[in-house]
Design an enzyme around this catalytic site. Sequence first.
Site, PDB file in Angstrom:
ATOM      1  N   THR A 298       0.821  -1.210   0.000  1.00 29.73           N
ATOM      2  CA  THR A 298       0.000   0.000   0.000  1.00 29.73           C
ATOM      3  C   THR A 298       0.861   1.268   0.000  1.00 29.73           C
ATOM      4  O   THR A 298       2.068   1.220   0.213  1.00 29.73           O
ATOM      5  CB  THR A 298      -0.928   0.055   1.231  1.00 29.73           C
ATOM      6  OG1 THR A 298      -0.112   0.244   2.379  1.00 29.73           O
ATOM      7  CG2 THR A 298      -1.748  -1.216   1.384  1.00 29.73           C
ATOM      8  N   CYS A 299       0.194   2.410  -0.164  1.00 32.54           N
ATOM      9  CA  CYS A 299       0.897   3.706  -0.202  1.00 32.54           C
ATOM     10  C   CYS A 299       1.285   4.205   1.181  1.00 32.54           C
ATOM     11  O   CYS A 299       1.785   5.324   1.300  1.00 32.54           O
ATOM     12  CB  CYS A 299      -0.010   4.753  -0.842  1.00 32.54           C
ATOM     13  SG  CYS A 299      -0.341   4.402  -2.553  1.00 32.54           S
ATOM     14  N   ASP A 300       0.994   3.455   2.223  1.00 33.86           N
ATOM     15  CA  ASP A 300       1.242   3.927   3.583  1.00 33.86           C
ATOM     16  C   ASP A 300       2.688   3.627   4.011  1.00 33.86           C
ATOM     17  O   ASP A 300       3.155   2.490   3.872  1.00 33.86           O
ATOM     18  CB  ASP A 300       0.258   3.221   4.522  1.00 33.86           C
ATOM     19  CG  ASP A 300       0.160   3.911   5.846  1.00 33.86           C
ATOM     20  OD1 ASP A 300      -0.907   4.464   6.136  1.00 33.86           O
ATOM     21  OD2 ASP A 300       1.164   3.897   6.598  1.00 33.86           O
ATOM     22  N   ASN A 339      -6.669   1.447   0.100  1.00 31.62           N
ATOM     23  CA  ASN A 339      -6.028   1.587  -1.224  1.00 31.62           C
ATOM     24  C   ASN A 339      -6.752   0.782  -2.305  1.00 31.62           C
ATOM     25  O   ASN A 339      -6.180   0.408  -3.326  1.00 31.62           O
ATOM     26  CB  ASN A 339      -4.567   1.092  -1.176  1.00 31.62           C
ATOM     27  CG  ASN A 339      -3.555   2.209  -1.040  1.00 31.62           C
ATOM     28  OD1 ASN A 339      -2.367   1.970  -1.133  1.00 31.62           O
ATOM     29  ND2 ASN A 339      -3.985   3.433  -0.811  1.00 31.62           N
TER      30      ASN A 339
END
Length: 360
Positions: A298-300, A339
């Site tokens: 994910t983008c985290d 996401n």
Amino acid sequence: MDLAVVRARYLELRIALPEARVFYAVKANPEPDVLRTLAEAGSGFDVASIGEITLVLELGADPGSLCHANPVRTPEETASAFAAGVHLFVTDSAEDLDVLALHAPGASVLVRLAVDDSGSATPFGGKFGCSEDEAAVLLPRAAALGLDVAGLSFHVGSQQSDPKAWSGAIAACARVASSSGVELRLLDLGGGFPVRYREPVASLSECASAISDALALAFPARRPELAVEPGRVLVAEAGVLHARVVRVSRRHDGRRWVYLDVGRYGGLAETEGEAIRYRLRTPHDDGPLEPSVLAGPTCDGDDVLYREVPLPTALRAGDPVRLLAAGAYTASYASIAFNGLPPLPVHCTDSAHPVPTPRT
Ligand SMILES: Cc1ncc(COP(=O)(O)O)c(C=O)c1O
């Protein structure tokens, strides 16, 4: 999830602690086939919400085999649980006792003691349980409010590494019984039984023998009936999480980063602080290894599983990676769509009853 392993672990627990009633902690893995397997084996259920209650009742569980072990309950939740037939509740505060007296009149209660959980991989941080002095006040208060005082409970923290944690907690329960003058009918020893991830752990029989020695010391005349609320130990080893490498990159920090298609938000929540260190299997395990950062998709920025883990040099995008003993606190923790990624799908098999291959 291999249901045969769930059955085997349940049997092992019954052999280790034959006197204890078992309330499987549904939160660890609420997959219906897992719950059905445990119900058929004779297990009851530790439930934490009306959602979990509905789930197990729909599978045919008897409400009398349920224990509501989450003391953080709204009045509505308490009333719905009671109306559904749940009559055993864990509590840890005067405020909750008032709610129980009003919305679950006459219900049986276990007062939860806060005990030393420092040997746990995921300690509770003081969120639950009361002190010995508070328990000695809550027990008679529960009786005065018309509740049925069943006894005490505790939880030594999940993935507890030290069997002596149960000994200390049992001794604390005996002190409360003697200071309050309340005879304990039921003593709930909680969960916390550890599972082998990367490091070896105490076996169920080692935990059981610490428990048995502590009970003999603490209750020499008359032992209370026993209960346990195991989660992890019954389901972790039954599960293998099948992931895939999305990318392998050497980044500007000079480190090799390996990204999987499953991460912190897709079911691997217990890698937070590297609390749980899963064993990893790849097709290149016989070759050379190099230190790598293992991250999720994910983008985290928090979606990093392990900051330094040895992984095969030959690992490439598309390779399968299996995470072993991943049947507990994975699918139940997976985000539903962070996401836009789907939650972790669960497939159950039964190696004791394999599906016959069709004849050609
Ligand atoms: C109240 C309660 N009971 C039982 C369990 C199950 O614990 P474990 O999976 O460590 O056996 C938990 C887990 O945190 C819990 O909070």
